[in-house]
Design a protein around this motif. Structure first.
Motif: not given
Length: 125
Positions: A11, A40, A88, A90-91, A120-124
């Motif tokens: 994250l 995604a 975001p 890119d999540t 998993q990649v999460t971009v906030s």
């Protein structure tokens, strides 16, 4: 046995960076194209980047050009994806993959034969 193992997801806030790693085993790493793809939720899988060390051929999707960099450490049989200026959008789950022959340079995800388990990649925002 061919194995691809991804790591490095997590994250991160928008604008941040992550580096994904793909450790490969069971084949002559230098001769094969190794790609990064992502999926995604609710979207089709997308090819992000690909490289083949033997001839230096590299591909980036337009959506990541100038922000992502693919590289390899042949001594470690590892391919990296440095992701900067993350957005975001890119999540996604990120996968590394390889074809079943060094002759192939995949231009579609159907050309990949071996896959990692994903990270998993999460971009906030």
């Amino acid at each position: 046995e061919v194995q691809l193992v991804e790591s490095g997801g997590g994250l991160v806030q928008a604008g941040g960076s992550l580096r994904l790693s793909c450790a490969a085993s069971g084949f002559t790493f230098d001769d094969y194209a190794i790609g990064w793809l992502r999926q995604a939720p609710g979207k089709e899988r997308e090819g992000v980047s690909c490289m083949r060390s033997s001839d230096g051929r590299i591909y980036y999707a337009d959506s990541v050009k100038g922000r992502f960099t693919i590289s390899s450490d042949n001594a470690k049989n590892t391919v990296y994806l440095q992701m900067n200026s993350l957005k975001p959008e890119d999540t996604a789950d990120y996968y590394c993959a390889a074809p079943n022959s060094g002759r192939y340079y995949p231009t579609t995800d159907a050309m990949y034969h071996y896959w990692g388990q994903g990270t998993q990649v999460t971009v906030s925002s």
